[in-house]
Scaffold this active site. Sequence first.
Site: not given
Lengths: 281, 413
Positions: A72, A141, A143, A148
């Site tokens: 990314d 979380d 991801h 996400e």
Amino acid sequence: MRLVILDDYSKASEWAAKYVRNRILEFSPTKDKYFVLGLPTGSTPIGMYKKLIEFHKAGVLSFKYVKTFNMDEYVGLERDHPESYHSFMWEKFFKHIDIVPENVHIPDGNAEDLDEECRKYEQEIKKAGGIELFIGGIGPDGHIAFNEPGSSLVSRTRVKTLAHDTIIANARFFDNDISKVPTMALTVGVGTVMEANEVMIIITGAHKSYALYKAIEEGVSHMWTVSAFQQHPRTIFVVDEDATLELRVKTVKYFKSLMYVHDKLVEDSKELPEVKRQKKK
Amino acid sequence: MLKMPSNGLVSHHPIIQFRNCRILHQRRIIRDDLWVRNGEILNPRKLFWEEKGYADHQIDCQNAIIVPGYIDVQINGGFGYDFSSEPELVSEGIQKVAQGILSHGVTSFCPTLITSSPDTYRKIIPQIHKTEGSNKGAGVLGLHLEGPFISVEKRGAHPQHLVHPLSGGTQDLFDVYSNLDDVAIVTLAPELINAKAAVQELVKRGITVSVGHSTANLCIAEESVNAGASFITHLFNAMLPFHHRDPGIVGLLASNAINRCVYYGVIADGIHTHPAALRIAFQTHPDGVVLVTDALSALGLPPGRHQLGTQQLDVRDNAAYVAGTNTLSGSIATMSSCVKFLQGATRCTTVEAVEAATLHPAQLLGITERKGTLDYGTDADFLFVDEDLNVKRTYIAGEMVWDSKTGFRNKSS
């Protein structure tokens, strides 16, 4: 699935680096047969990169015939900004090794047409023959890359708006000023990573222990995108003790009992020629 | 040196990567590589991401610290040559000095002429040109003309009968010097009549004006700075001593009535400037310190008695004395020793000590685009130094020109 549990962060980093080393050495890449590696950024993989650089400097490992694809990059952040993933990869890895620049790929978050950049990125991966080993880290979380919670588990490389939690977490890298934190990123999709021949996910620290629990002990859920790799035929989770805090004792004990098998995967390169010979038989 | 596959697709100039070193970058010493192409410092990220290029050669620096090449803006001669006194030997002298000071870490310099006659200026000035450095020697940044428009009282070793009052105004500059094309610095006394107009005229021509050899009080010095002067020639020497009711030129270091950063030259040889005076100056105005050697012809000569022009000198204890006496004849300090002395005397950081011989003189001369830093795109003039700032190697335009073990690269001269 393999779950490799090491004592601490540095042991986990070393194990991951040795695994990458051995995979590349066993693959014996040449100019006609490149090893294609997917790479993450973030604090988790830094220790692994350091070890890989050590192997390179010791003359054990060359990246000359390795192609890399990063997961990314932020949108609209200048390439040489200290927090850009281009900067991260240059500083933490690329400038220390013998990789050839044209074999390095990171999505261009400053491309005029971002959608087109994402399409091109997927094509580039295909052109390279797909990714042999995708290495990833995760957020607390769950991801993976910037997929996400709530991301489609068959998603491809695309523009993604960052979750508010991620933006807040990143503010510390941008003078603690939320307004300076990029709010969008280009990221490979969960589906992109799923297509790799093998996936290695490094998870360390107590703050990620709940995510690890969600990743491997509960069902597949797009709210914990890393859980998608339960469905991948070759996934290795490399974790430290702290990251196992939320796992069942039974899970930890089972995978720890397999450590003698796992450790064979990362034996030093001295023994590698033997490994190769055995394979040829 | 490790040979890697040629990288000719990107550029026909080879790319050199200096590895295993620390470099002075953006006012810090960091562990990083230094990249050079075509005589310039290269931005490796730009090379990697945009040109997709890589190094043709890699050099293991064995943990050296890489700093910019030193700049000496005041040097009268060396290795037996005096720039001011022998017009017929000037070209030869410039060459000898330019090469010799490579071993002191100096990669560019301003040959300095002391007060001379118009006739001498007419003979010498046209022989000295701004030149790029090479394996033959350090680059010439232009002349430093120290005098003749100075105070008779504070003339120091300058010949009294040649000191000029500047009574004819700016025309005197042209009549006396005859040619200003290759002049980088002029030292003059700001209290002279017409000095302000002369300062303005010189600055207009891109020449740096320095105040020195002067009896000016602070007020006059400040006026001169506000007219364009930006340098003080060998602080404390050849000026009124600091006085608390009129601090004189020295007071410029703490003046709040001037509109620019004033730089000041210091001879940090431990003889011409007392370490305590050096500390006072440095702590008052650390960003303005510029190390100069103000070296004489005896620079670089071995200890013993030497005949230099009409003068006999004894070289001993790192100083030159009038033969058979204890009278100091002038400085024979090397720039590398001045950098070390500054650090020892002021306990400043390595970066601060080096910047006094690199960044600050470059800022003074307005040449930071090319010299004085290791910024991307600037000239690849740099040094390998050790922890104690001993110069181990000198590079000009990316080419090694001197090494402490093997000596000068250009053996022919």
